[in-house]
Write a protein that holds these residues in place. Structure first.
Motif, PDB file in Angstrom:
ATOM      1  N   LEU A   1       0.858  -1.184   0.000  1.00 51.54           N
ATOM      2  CA  LEU A   1       0.000   0.000   0.000  1.00 51.54           C
ATOM      3  C   LEU A   1       0.890   1.229   0.000  1.00 51.54           C
ATOM      4  CD1 LEU A   1      -2.401  -1.127   2.889  1.00 51.54           C
ATOM      5  CD2 LEU A   1      -2.702  -1.497   0.424  1.00 51.54           C
ATOM      6  N   GLY A   2       0.484   2.246  -0.721  1.00 49.64           N
ATOM      7  CA  GLY A   2       1.248   3.477  -0.738  1.00 49.64           C
ATOM      8  C   GLY A   2       0.397   4.617  -1.228  1.00 49.64           C
TER       9      GLY A   2
ATOM     10  N   GLU B   1      -2.959  -8.063   7.474  1.00 51.05           N
ATOM     11  CA  GLU B   1      -2.021  -6.947   7.343  1.00 51.05           C
ATOM     12  C   GLU B   1      -2.686  -5.705   6.755  1.00 51.05           C
ATOM     13  OE1 GLU B   1       2.376  -8.709   7.112  1.00 51.05           O
ATOM     14  OE2 GLU B   1       1.432  -8.383   5.176  1.00 51.05           O
ATOM     15  N   PHE B   2      -3.612  -5.933   5.855  1.00 50.19           N
ATOM     16  CA  PHE B   2      -4.339  -4.822   5.248  1.00 50.19           C
ATOM     17  C   PHE B   2      -5.114  -4.066   6.327  1.00 50.19           C
ATOM     18  CE2 PHE B   2      -8.301  -3.199   3.297  1.00 50.19           C
ATOM     19  CZ  PHE B   2      -7.786  -2.403   2.283  1.00 50.19           C
ATOM     20  N   ASN B   3      -5.795  -4.806   7.168  1.00 48.91           N
ATOM     21  CA  ASN B   3      -6.587  -4.175   8.227  1.00 48.91           C
ATOM     22  C   ASN B   3      -5.703  -3.380   9.182  1.00 48.91           C
ATOM     23  OD1 ASN B   3      -9.027  -5.056   7.209  1.00 48.91           O
ATOM     24  ND2 ASN B   3      -8.939  -7.003   8.330  1.00 48.91           N
ATOM     25  N   LEU B   4      -4.504  -3.909   9.456  1.00 49.24           N
ATOM     26  CA  LEU B   4      -3.582  -3.203  10.347  1.00 49.24           C
ATOM     27  C   LEU B   4      -3.067  -1.914   9.710  1.00 49.24           C
ATOM     28  CD1 LEU B   4      -1.417  -6.106  11.824  1.00 49.24           C
ATOM     29  CD2 LEU B   4      -3.004  -4.608  13.070  1.00 49.24           C
ATOM     30  N   ALA B   5      -2.840  -1.974   8.388  1.00 46.90           N
ATOM     31  CA  ALA B   5      -2.235  -0.824   7.703  1.00 46.90           C
ATOM     32  C   ALA B   5      -3.272   0.209   7.264  1.00 46.90           C
ATOM     33  CB  ALA B   5      -1.447  -1.306   6.484  1.00 46.90           C
ATOM     34  N   LEU B   6      -4.533  -0.175   7.337  1.00 46.80           N
ATOM     35  CA  LEU B   6      -5.607   0.619   6.746  1.00 46.80           C
ATOM     36  C   LEU B   6      -5.643   2.075   7.196  1.00 46.80           C
ATOM     37  CD1 LEU B   6      -7.908   0.217   4.754  1.00 46.80           C
ATOM     38  CD2 LEU B   6      -9.386  -0.412   6.665  1.00 46.80           C
ATOM     39  N   SER B   7      -5.559   2.303   8.500  1.00 49.84           N
ATOM     40  CA  SER B   7      -5.760   3.681   8.952  1.00 49.84           C
ATOM     41  C   SER B   7      -4.596   4.575   8.544  1.00 49.84           C
ATOM     42  CB  SER B   7      -6.017   3.739  10.450  1.00 49.84           C
ATOM     43  OG  SER B   7      -4.880   3.284  11.124  1.00 49.84           O
ATOM     44  N   SER B   8      -3.379   4.027   8.526  1.00 44.15           N
ATOM     45  CA  SER B   8      -2.276   4.891   8.085  1.00 44.15           C
ATOM     46  C   SER B   8      -2.295   5.058   6.564  1.00 44.15           C
ATOM     47  CB  SER B   8      -0.928   4.353   8.558  1.00 44.15           C
ATOM     48  OG  SER B   8      -0.668   3.114   7.969  1.00 44.15           O
ATOM     49  N   TRP B   9      -2.884   4.101   5.854  1.00 44.46           N
ATOM     50  CA  TRP B   9      -2.943   4.200   4.390  1.00 44.46           C
ATOM     51  C   TRP B   9      -4.001   5.208   3.938  1.00 44.46           C
ATOM     52  CZ3 TRP B   9      -6.296   0.920   0.806  1.00 44.46           C
ATOM     53  CH2 TRP B   9      -5.925   1.104  -0.531  1.00 44.46           C
ATOM     54  N   LEU B  10      -5.188   5.076   4.463  1.00 50.54           N
ATOM     55  CA  LEU B  10      -6.284   5.939   4.015  1.00 50.54           C
ATOM     56  C   LEU B  10      -6.483   7.146   4.920  1.00 50.54           C
ATOM     57  CD1 LEU B  10      -9.038   3.404   2.909  1.00 50.54           C
ATOM     58  CD2 LEU B  10      -7.384   4.607   1.495  1.00 50.54           C
ATOM     59  N   GLY B  11      -5.779   7.192   6.010  1.00 51.36           N
ATOM     60  CA  GLY B  11      -6.004   8.255   6.974  1.00 51.36           C
ATOM     61  C   GLY B  11      -7.158   7.866   7.874  1.00 51.36           C
ATOM     62  N   GLY B  12      -7.206   8.464   9.043  1.00 46.99           N
ATOM     63  CA  GLY B  12      -8.274   8.147   9.999  1.00 46.99           C
ATOM     64  C   GLY B  12      -9.604   8.664   9.495  1.00 46.99           C
ATOM     65  N   GLU B  13     -10.633   8.304  10.195  1.00 45.74           N
ATOM     66  CA  GLU B  13     -12.001   8.667   9.800  1.00 45.74           C
ATOM     67  C   GLU B  13     -12.164  10.168   9.630  1.00 45.74           C
ATOM     68  OE1 GLU B  13     -15.674   8.013   8.594  1.00 45.74           O
ATOM     69  OE2 GLU B  13     -14.589   6.301   9.411  1.00 45.74           O
TER      70      GLU B  13
END
Lengths: 326, 299, 110
Positions: free
Chosen positions: A63-64, B281-293
């Motif tokens: 992801l990036g 891993e996707f779920n763990l990385a999600l908030s830093s990837w898309l930004g918080g709510e």
């Protein structure tokens, strides 16, 4: 400042490995690998055959952020078994696209300022001969799963393809690359279904002399694919050139991205049939015969010119739709 | 025992209502009968209901493209099949889900044409177009059933078969061939000893040819043991597909459902782990990837 | 035909100072080459473990020699080193290990 990222930007894309490409196609320090080497999810099928496995099974997924868009990046490693798609490799690709779709759904579910958050994009760097024969059946099935995921992503998540590695993109991955929204190639990149060596072996040297490098490149190389519009863009073989083009495309509205597709609608099938007609009855012996038909006169000059000159002067297949001849 | 290898056209009558097949009639439109004749497309009925049929006739070569013969799929063949699918989608565009006509694929193809002119034009677009069309039709609600009666090989199977909702195959005794490459070919290219490959293939379906291997990997949904079973089983699958689609269960048909079957049948253990770990891993990385709510996305 | 798996373990004084790297990955599995993955093992400060998987069967003593030499020159501690090898020559193995040592010190200094 991210020194490693800066250093990579000026390197030839073709010489970088899959992980470097994935890392450097994204904005500095934005790339997070999923199922990276530390998880050691190697193929269990290879060791009994005496083949050493690789920790990432030949594909880097992560992801990036690309420009302003959150991106899911897939980057194939051709050094490992020619980038061949095995079971884990294939499932990683399929999951990458499905997760991109999920990411987009999450973005859309957040009512507030959803546009400012950008739209999730998928970026795939192809560097593969297609199915990995040691895991042929699973590899084959993975291709169908990827194609299905592409169709599911249509109009929701743009898929941007890159072909700029040393192996290129052949076998089943050839039609996967043809099915992306936007395809970016370099001079190094080659795209095809049946590789030159296979044609020579199956049909004979008189059909295709695979040792003739010039023939190979003018049949499958980026310049020819640009002329027939299978590649939307041709860029220099640098990391920076690919990254800038990917970021530019990722910033487009989804409708504009979708307009670059070459297959995927009934109209496009009929359009491609017109191109096929040009080649019927052995009317075409060489890719340059096609180039001439599109009005390219000084082909030697075009072939030898640098990428920007080529791009500016090449006359491409007049796809027959308004606005496509720019 | 009856054998349909090279006889895709003959097999049609064993699958749809006998004598109902009308070649080149597709979604109300009539195609040029001289266009890529080995790509057999048309309409038929099954239990009285109109269906689209797509098959290969290995006995006809394409006079316009000399590398298209013996059932190989060429540029025109793939595009013609894609065209038939798009005509089918168009014909039923305004019909409710339950009335989207089924598409029946009669599979017997040795693969894609390996010619130079095919590469110059880009044959990957032909096979790709057919796959995208099939995936679109499947997702639009058309039940697609592939009936493997002969050869389902590599890229040929990918474009003509593997995008179906369900894949049925006559068992190995009918001469059915499903593979990417025969073992001798794999041995030669990979330089792995053929005896070792043969031994390994007994316990692992991942590379060797055969209907049962594909079944264990999920790539074949059902093995058909007799010719007489083809018609009722295809019909039963269409009904089942319709039921699932009516319930919105699109992940229970098509390629993804076959991946799930492969996991269930024990043929794709690695895929199961990949899916599980990537989800995690996707779920763990999600908030830093898309930004918080609430903090907005900052590139 | 099957692969050979070799294990080597070294004990020494615990490494001083803080380690910044999460993991280091180098190289590729291709004919004549190898990949190396190094992971920290903070709970065993004085231990270094090597796990080698190789397609070249019967070269355990050569591996022992090359890794001994590496460990004698570089103070690599508290980490686990995984190697997937596809028939690399000792010279290539040494080169890759030297690259690993360089990455370790580079990452350490920031």
């Amino acid at each position: 400042m991210d020194d490693r990222w800066n250093l990579l930007q000026n390197q030839p894309f073709s010489r970088l490995n899959a992980r470097e490409r994935a890392y450097a196609i994204c904005n500095p320090e934005s790339f997070t690998e999923l199922l990276g080497p530390r998880l050691k999810l190697t193929s269990p099928h290879l060791p009994p055959m005496g083949q050493t496995p690789q920790f990432d099974d030949g594909v880097v997924v992560g992801l990036g952020t690309v420009g302003k868009a959150p991106a899911v990046v897939v980057s194939q490693e051709s050094k490992f078994l020619g980038g061949g798609v095995g079971e884990a490799h294939g499932t990683k690709m399929v999951m990458a696209i499905r997760l991109a779709l999920r990411g987009q759904e999450i973005l859309e579910s957040r009512s507030k300022s959803s546009e400012s958050r950008g739209r999730v994009a998928v970026v795939i760097s192809f560097d593969t001969g297609g199915v990995r024969l040691q895991e042929a059946n699973a590899g084959l099935l993975a291709h169908s799963e990827v194609m299905d995921a592409f169709q599911a992503a249509r109009g929701k998540v743009p898929i941007i393809g890159i072909v700029g590695g040393t192996v290129g993109c052949f076998g089943g991955m050839g039609f996967v690359a043809a099915s992306v929204d936007v395809l970016i190639m370099s001079d190094v990149g080659r795209l095809g279904l049946t590789g030159p060596g296979v044609i020579e072996e199956v049909v004979g040297t008189e059909e295709f002399d695979a040792a003739n490098r010039a023939l190979v490149w003018r049949t499958t190389g980026g310049r020819h694919r640009f002329i027939t519009r299978d590649a939307d863009f041709i860029v220099e073989d640098t990391m920076k050139a690919f990254r800038e083009k990917v970021a530019e495309v990722a910033s487009w509205p989804i409708e504009k991205i979708a307009s670059k597709r070459i297959i995927g609608t009934g109209e496009m099938v009929l359009e491609q049939m017109r191109l096929v007609d040009l080649a019927a009855n052995d009317r075409i012996q060489d890719s340059w015969d096609l180039w001439r038909q599109f009005g390219n006169e000084d082909i030697e000059y075009l072939w030898d010119s640098n990428v920007s000159e080529f791009e500016a002067n090449a006359r491409r297949w007049p796809r027959g739709r308004v606005g496509d001849n720019d | 025992m009856i054998n349909f290898v090279g006889r895709g056209r003959d097999a049609i009558d064993y699958i749809v209502d006998e004598g109902s097949f009308e070649e080149n009639l597709c979604g109300g439109e009539t195609l040029d009968p001289e266009w890529a004749e080995s790509a057999v497309v048309g309409s038929a009925t099954l239990s009285g209901e109109t269906v689209t049929v797509i098959a290969n006739d290995a006995g006809i070569a394409n006079p316009r493209f000399r590398m298209v013969y013996a059932g190989l799929m060429g540029l025109e063949e793939g595009f013609k099949m894609a065209h038939a699918v798009y005509l089918t989608i168009k014909a039923d565009k305004d019909k409710p889900l339950a009335e989207k006509r089924p598409i029946i694929l009669v599979v017997d193809t040795p693969g894609m044409s390996p010619g130079k002119v095919e590469e110059i034009i880009g044959i990957y677009k032909s096979t790709g177009a057919y796959q995208l069309a099939s995936a679109e039709a499947r997702r639009a609600g058309h039940p697609i059933v592939a009936m493997v009666v002969g050869r389902a090989i590599s890229g040929g199977f990918l474009c003509h078969g593997l995008q179906a909702d369900r894949i049925l195959a006559l068992s190995d005794e009918f001469g059915t061939m499903v593979h990417v490459m025969p073992l001798v070919g794999i041995a030669r290219v990979t330089k792995i000893n053929i005896m070792l490959l043969e031994e390994l293939s007994e316990g692992n379906p991942v590379f060797a040819s055969g209907v049962s291997h594909f079944y264990n990997l999920g790539g074949v949904d059902e093995i058909i043991e007799s010719v007489a079973d083809m018609r009722p089983r295809v019909k039963a699958q269409i009904d089942e597909i319709r039921r699932l689609k009516a319930a919105g269960e699109y992940d229970k048909v098509g390629p993804w459902s076959r991946l799930m079957s492969g996991i269930k049948r024990g043929g794709r253990k690695t895929s199961e782990k990949v899916i599980e770990l990537m989800e995690e891993e996707f779920n763990l990385a999600l908030s830093s990837w898309l930004g918080g709510e609430d903090d907005g996305f900052t590139p | 035909m099957a692969l050979e798996r070799l294990e080597f373990e070294y004990l020494g004084p615990a490494e001083k100072g803080k380690r910044d790297w999460e993991y280091i990955h180098i190289g590729h599995v291709m004919s004549g080459d190898l990949e190396i993955l190094a992971e920290p093992m903070p709970h065993e400060p004085g231990v270094t473990k090597f796990h080698v998987t190789t397609s070249a069967v019967g070269f355990g003593s050569v591996w022992q020699m090359v890794i001994d030499e590496f460990m004698a020159t570089h103070k690599v501690r508290a980490c686990e080193i995984w190697i997937n090898d596809d028939g690399a020559t000792p010279a290539v193995v040494k080169l890759r290990l030297a690259q690993l040592a360089k990455e370790m010190s580079r990452e350490k200094s920031g």
